[in-house]
Scaffold this motif. Structure first.
Motif, short mmCIF file in Angstrom:
data_model
loop_
_atom_site.label_atom_id
_atom_site.label_comp_id
_atom_site.label_asym_id
_atom_site.label_seq_id
_atom_site.Cartn_x
_atom_site.Cartn_y
_atom_site.Cartn_z
N SER A 288 41.07 -8.77 39.93
CA SER A 288 39.90 -8.61 40.78
C SER A 288 39.40 -10.00 41.14
O SER A 288 39.23 -10.85 40.25
CB SER A 288 38.82 -7.84 40.02
N GLY A 289 39.17 -10.25 42.42
CA GLY A 289 38.67 -11.56 42.83
C GLY A 289 37.33 -11.90 42.19
O GLY A 289 37.00 -13.05 41.98
N LYS A 290 36.56 -10.88 41.83
CA LYS A 290 35.25 -11.09 41.22
C LYS A 290 35.33 -11.31 39.71
O LYS A 290 34.67 -12.16 39.16
CB LYS A 290 34.36 -9.89 41.53
N LYS A 291 36.17 -10.52 39.04
CA LYS A 291 36.23 -10.55 37.57
C LYS A 291 37.46 -11.25 37.02
O LYS A 291 37.55 -11.48 35.83
CB LYS A 291 36.19 -9.13 37.01
N GLY A 292 38.44 -11.54 37.83
CA GLY A 292 39.69 -12.10 37.33
C GLY A 292 40.59 -10.97 36.83
O GLY A 292 40.56 -9.87 37.36
N TYR A 293 41.38 -11.25 35.81
CA TYR A 293 42.29 -10.23 35.28
C TYR A 293 41.52 -9.21 34.46
O TYR A 293 40.64 -9.56 33.67
CB TYR A 293 43.38 -10.88 34.43
N VAL A 294 41.85 -7.95 34.68
CA VAL A 294 41.19 -6.86 33.96
C VAL A 294 42.23 -5.93 33.37
O VAL A 294 43.29 -5.69 33.96
CB VAL A 294 40.22 -6.05 34.87
N LEU A 295 41.92 -5.42 32.18
CA LEU A 295 42.75 -4.41 31.54
C LEU A 295 42.28 -3.04 32.01
O LEU A 295 41.07 -2.81 32.16
CB LEU A 295 42.59 -4.47 30.02
N ILE A 296 43.20 -2.16 32.24
CA ILE A 296 42.86 -0.78 32.56
C ILE A 296 43.21 0.05 31.33
O ILE A 296 44.34 0.02 30.84
CB ILE A 296 43.61 -0.29 33.80
N HIS A 297 42.20 0.73 30.81
CA HIS A 297 42.35 1.58 29.63
C HIS A 297 42.23 3.04 30.04
O HIS A 297 41.42 3.37 30.91
CB HIS A 297 41.25 1.29 28.59
N ARG A 298 43.01 3.90 29.39
CA ARG A 298 42.91 5.34 29.61
C ARG A 298 42.69 6.02 28.26
O ARG A 298 43.43 5.79 27.30
CB ARG A 298 44.18 5.88 30.25
N CYS A 299 41.67 6.86 28.21
CA CYS A 299 41.34 7.57 26.97
C CYS A 299 42.44 8.57 26.65
O CYS A 299 42.86 9.35 27.51
CB CYS A 299 40.00 8.27 27.12
N THR A 300 42.90 8.56 25.42
CA THR A 300 43.96 9.48 24.99
C THR A 300 43.44 10.88 24.71
O THR A 300 44.23 11.79 24.47
CB THR A 300 44.68 8.93 23.73
N VAL A 301 42.10 11.07 24.75
CA VAL A 301 41.51 12.38 24.51
C VAL A 301 41.10 13.05 25.83
O VAL A 301 41.50 14.16 26.12
CB VAL A 301 40.30 12.28 23.55
N CYS A 302 40.32 12.34 26.65
CA CYS A 302 39.77 12.96 27.86
C CYS A 302 40.32 12.38 29.16
O CYS A 302 39.95 12.83 30.24
CB CYS A 302 38.25 12.87 27.86
N ALA A 303 41.20 11.37 29.09
CA ALA A 303 41.85 10.74 30.24
C ALA A 303 40.92 9.89 31.11
O ALA A 303 41.32 9.46 32.18
CB ALA A 303 42.60 11.75 31.07
N ALA A 304 39.69 9.64 30.66
CA ALA A 304 38.81 8.75 31.42
C ALA A 304 39.43 7.36 31.47
O ALA A 304 40.12 6.95 30.53
CB ALA A 304 37.44 8.68 30.75
N GLU A 305 39.23 6.66 32.56
CA GLU A 305 39.74 5.30 32.69
C GLU A 305 38.59 4.32 32.75
O GLU A 305 37.51 4.64 33.25
CB GLU A 305 40.63 5.16 33.92
N ASP A 306 38.84 3.12 32.26
CA ASP A 306 37.84 2.06 32.25
C ASP A 306 38.53 0.75 32.54
O ASP A 306 39.72 0.58 32.24
CB ASP A 306 37.17 2.02 30.87
#
Length: 108
Positions: A69-87
């Motif tokens: 992201s040009g604003k934040k730099g490198y970001v990790l994408i996480h996915r919840c193994t229970v409900c599949a929400a992403e962050d």
């Protein structure tokens, strides 16, 4: 009563034991929210909004990708193994570089 005012950044910036590898992770030294293990990059589904600790799922969150992201730099994408929400969580300076690079390699 705790050391920090309720809802303050210091109250939420606490250390934790990693849900995946068990490593004891200290609070982020620069006051940012520590939201994933710098060793294995896993997280726990605890926030609805960054730092609010309002999620009730509490499932382990697998690191699934790295984005830029040009604003934040490198970001990790996480996915919840229970409900599949992403962050999306900013890569921290003390994250294991090899683990971050491994997420960028094509699988198969």
């Amino acid at each position: 009563m705790g050391l920090y005012a309720p809802g303050s950044r210091g109250e939420e910036n606490t250390g934790f034991a990693c849900v995946r590898c068990g490593e004891l992770i200290p609070a982020h030294p620069r006051g940012s929210y520590r939201n994933h293990c710098p060793r294995c990059l896993w997280s726990r589904h605890v926030d609805v909004f960054p730092g609010d600790r309002a999620a009730h799922c509490l499932g382990p969150m697998r690191p699934v990708a790295v984005d830029y992201s040009g604003k934040k730099g490198y970001v990790l994408i996480h996915r919840c193994t229970v409900c599949a929400a992403e962050d999306r969580n900013r890569v921290a300076p003390d994250d294991d570089f090899d683990a971050v690079v491994e997420l960028q390699r094509p699988s198969g």
